[in-house]
Design a protein around this motif. Structure first.
Motif, PDB file in Angstrom:
ATOM      1  N   HIS A 168       0.863  -1.184   0.000  1.00 37.25           N
ATOM      2  CA  HIS A 168       0.000   0.000   0.000  1.00 37.25           C
ATOM      3  C   HIS A 168       0.899   1.234   0.000  1.00 37.25           C
ATOM      4  O   HIS A 168       2.126   1.113   0.149  1.00 37.25           O
ATOM      5  N   SER A 170       0.665   3.514   2.253  1.00 40.76           N
ATOM      6  CA  SER A 170       0.727   4.019   3.626  1.00 40.76           C
ATOM      7  C   SER A 170       2.149   4.205   4.185  1.00 40.76           C
ATOM      8  O   SER A 170       2.351   5.087   5.033  1.00 40.76           O
ATOM      9  N   ARG A 194       0.175  -6.720  -4.632  1.00 42.34           N
ATOM     10  CA  ARG A 194      -0.371  -7.796  -3.794  1.00 42.34           C
ATOM     11  C   ARG A 194      -0.611  -9.036  -4.637  1.00 42.34           C
ATOM     12  O   ARG A 194      -0.950  -8.911  -5.824  1.00 42.34           O
ATOM     13  N   GLN A 207      -2.433   3.365  -6.040  1.00 39.03           N
ATOM     14  CA  GLN A 207      -3.135   4.031  -4.943  1.00 39.03           C
ATOM     15  C   GLN A 207      -2.699   5.494  -4.864  1.00 39.03           C
ATOM     16  O   GLN A 207      -1.618   5.862  -5.334  1.00 39.03           O
ATOM     17  N   GLU A 209      -2.377   7.885  -1.572  1.00 36.96           N
ATOM     18  CA  GLU A 209      -2.493   7.994  -0.121  1.00 36.96           C
ATOM     19  C   GLU A 209      -2.746   9.455   0.226  1.00 36.96           C
ATOM     20  O   GLU A 209      -2.295  10.348  -0.495  1.00 36.96           O
ATOM     21  N   PHE A 248      -8.281  -1.114  10.200  1.00 40.98           N
ATOM     22  CA  PHE A 248      -6.891  -1.087   9.718  1.00 40.98           C
ATOM     23  C   PHE A 248      -6.024  -0.944  10.957  1.00 40.98           C
ATOM     24  O   PHE A 248      -6.419  -0.246  11.904  1.00 40.98           O
ATOM     25  N   PHE A 250      -3.476   0.773  11.376  1.00 41.47           N
ATOM     26  CA  PHE A 250      -2.843   2.102  11.492  1.00 41.47           C
ATOM     27  C   PHE A 250      -3.841   3.246  11.630  1.00 41.47           C
ATOM     28  O   PHE A 250      -3.450   4.406  11.654  1.00 41.47           O
ATOM     29  N   GLY A 281      -9.917   3.224   1.710  1.00 37.52           N
ATOM     30  CA  GLY A 281      -9.904   2.986   3.147  1.00 37.52           C
ATOM     31  C   GLY A 281      -9.455   4.276   3.808  1.00 37.52           C
ATOM     32  O   GLY A 281      -8.694   5.055   3.228  1.00 37.52           O
ATOM     33  N   CYS A 282      -9.932   4.508   5.051  1.00 38.77           N
ATOM     34  CA  CYS A 282      -9.566   5.766   5.692  1.00 38.77           C
ATOM     35  C   CYS A 282      -9.729   5.643   7.204  1.00 38.77           C
ATOM     36  O   CYS A 282     -10.221   4.633   7.709  1.00 38.77           O
ATOM     37  N   ALA A 304      -6.061   9.826   7.637  1.00 39.10           N
ATOM     38  CA  ALA A 304      -5.376   9.307   6.455  1.00 39.10           C
ATOM     39  C   ALA A 304      -6.392   8.565   5.600  1.00 39.10           C
ATOM     40  O   ALA A 304      -7.439   8.131   6.087  1.00 39.10           O
ATOM     41  N   PHE A 305      -6.086   8.472   4.327  1.00 33.76           N
ATOM     42  CA  PHE A 305      -6.924   7.661   3.437  1.00 33.76           C
ATOM     43  C   PHE A 305      -6.036   7.086   2.347  1.00 33.76           C
ATOM     44  O   PHE A 305      -4.954   7.611   2.065  1.00 33.76           O
ATOM     45  N   GLY A 306      -6.491   5.958   1.779  1.00 35.73           N
ATOM     46  CA  GLY A 306      -5.748   5.361   0.667  1.00 35.73           C
ATOM     47  C   GLY A 306      -6.769   4.918  -0.359  1.00 35.73           C
ATOM     48  O   GLY A 306      -7.642   4.098  -0.064  1.00 35.73           O
TER      49      GLY A 306
END
Ligand code: PHE
Length: 340
Positions: A168, A170, A194, A207, A209, A248, A250, A281-282, A304-306
């Protein structure tokens, strides 16, 4: 003699024939040259008459040959001009114009949208170490993402922790928090990897981020930022998005954001229908993450978001399958209005 040669010169229809005539008349063994050579055997009286006569003949023949040569060259040029004329009524050949790949196009749009909201662009490496990809992001040692089933590990030497292809974007959060002083407001676009392969998963994908770190940042900022983003990206307020609780390591709390879509024939259409596609995701950055970057979580918070860039491109351009994004098929690009 002069009359015959002059007639041949006039009749010569190309430069090669003309040159042959010149050689046979004025060349070393040419007819006129041979006659000049006979001058030596003549009496002085004869020579006085024949010498100037032969020289005159030679000059006249040379002049005639030059004139004929110019005439032939002019004729050749005229012929070329007549046949090689540019036909301005002919339709011009179409120039093939390339365009950006849909992924590159969306990447650029995202950078512009977030730049308007005050985000700078940050970058990190594709080959990442365990610390930035997992440990500093609060992944427990036995987390399933650390399994070779999900993650591509690089070969490592005896006793070394293997590097990974980042799973990711991140880890760029960590790199940014460790190298810059808050307040922070960055996006980090890039490739991630992945072990996955189906209609909506490819082993390499893209992605973007996002990270905001400041003193009084809260969940309302996160939601507002992402809802504004969706409206800017799809160029309408009508695309419905929902936040779903998630987990997540994190972020805490964490959520995933979906947008409403439907399938129409073999295309996807965003904004209507009864299906939801997860696009990002966030969450609020976990205190452990802030701490592992050397900041005090009681002083700084953030969100944060990705987001999946390829998913966003699918929705924006109505593409139902992710896999052709990574196949060099120009018909597929053309079908969706992109030219290769
Ligand atoms: N890194 C997460 C993923 O790849 C997305 C994410 C980023 C979630 C930032 C929360 C905060 O799925």
């Amino acid at each position: 003699l002069e009359a015959r040669i002059a007639k041949d010169i006039e009749a010569a229809s190309d430069l090669k024939t003309l040159d042959d005539i010149r050689v046979s008349a004025l060349g070393k063994k040419g007819e006129v040259s041979l006659k000049m050579r006979e001058l030596g055997k003549m009496s002085p009286e004869e020579r006085q008459v024949m010498g100037p006569a032969l020289n005159g003949l030679k000059d006249r023949l040379n002049t005639a040959i030059e004139a004929r040569k110019t005439a032939l060259e002019d004729a050749a040029l005229d012929a070329a001009l007549a046949t090689e004329r540019v036909d301005i009524s002919m339709p011009a050949a179409r120039e093939a114009k390339g365009s950006l790949h849909p992924v590159a196009q969306v990447m650029e749009e995202l950078a512009v949208i977030f730049a308007d909201m005050g985000f700078a662009v940050a970058e990190g490496p594709d080959v990442e170490d365990d610390f930035h990809n997992f440990t500093a992001l609060n992944f427990p040692p036995d987390h399933p993402a650390r399994d070779t089933h999900d993650t591509f590990f690089m070969k490592a030497g005896e006793g070394e922790t293997p590097k990974v292809l980042r799973t990711h974007t991140s880890p760029v959060q960590i790199r940014t928090m460790m190298s810059e002083k808050p307040p922070l407001r960055i996006i980090a676009p890039g490739r991630v990897y992945r072990c996955d392969w189906d209609q909506t998963h490819t082993p390499m994908f893209h992605q973007v981020e996002g990270l905001v770190i400041d003193k009084e940042t809260h969940m309302g900022h996160l939601k507002g930022c992402l809802i504004d983003f969706i409206a800017a990206f799809f160029e309408t307020d009508a695309v419905e998005a929902r936040f779903r609780p998630h987990h997540f390591p994190f972020t805490e709390p964490s959520a995933e954001m979906d947008v409403r879509y439907e399938r129409v024939g073999d295309a996807v259409k965003v904004g209507s229908g009864d299906k939801w596609m997860e696009i990002l995701g966030c969450g609020m950055v976990h205190p452990n993450v802030i701490r592992s970057c050397g900041l005090d979580p009681d002083e700084y918070q953030g969100f944060a978001f990705g987001m999946g860039v390829d998913r966003l491109a699918m929705l924006k351009y109505g593409m139902p399958d992710l896999r052709p994004f990574f196949e060099p098929d120009s018909r597929w690009l053309a079908h969706y209005g992109f030219s290769p």
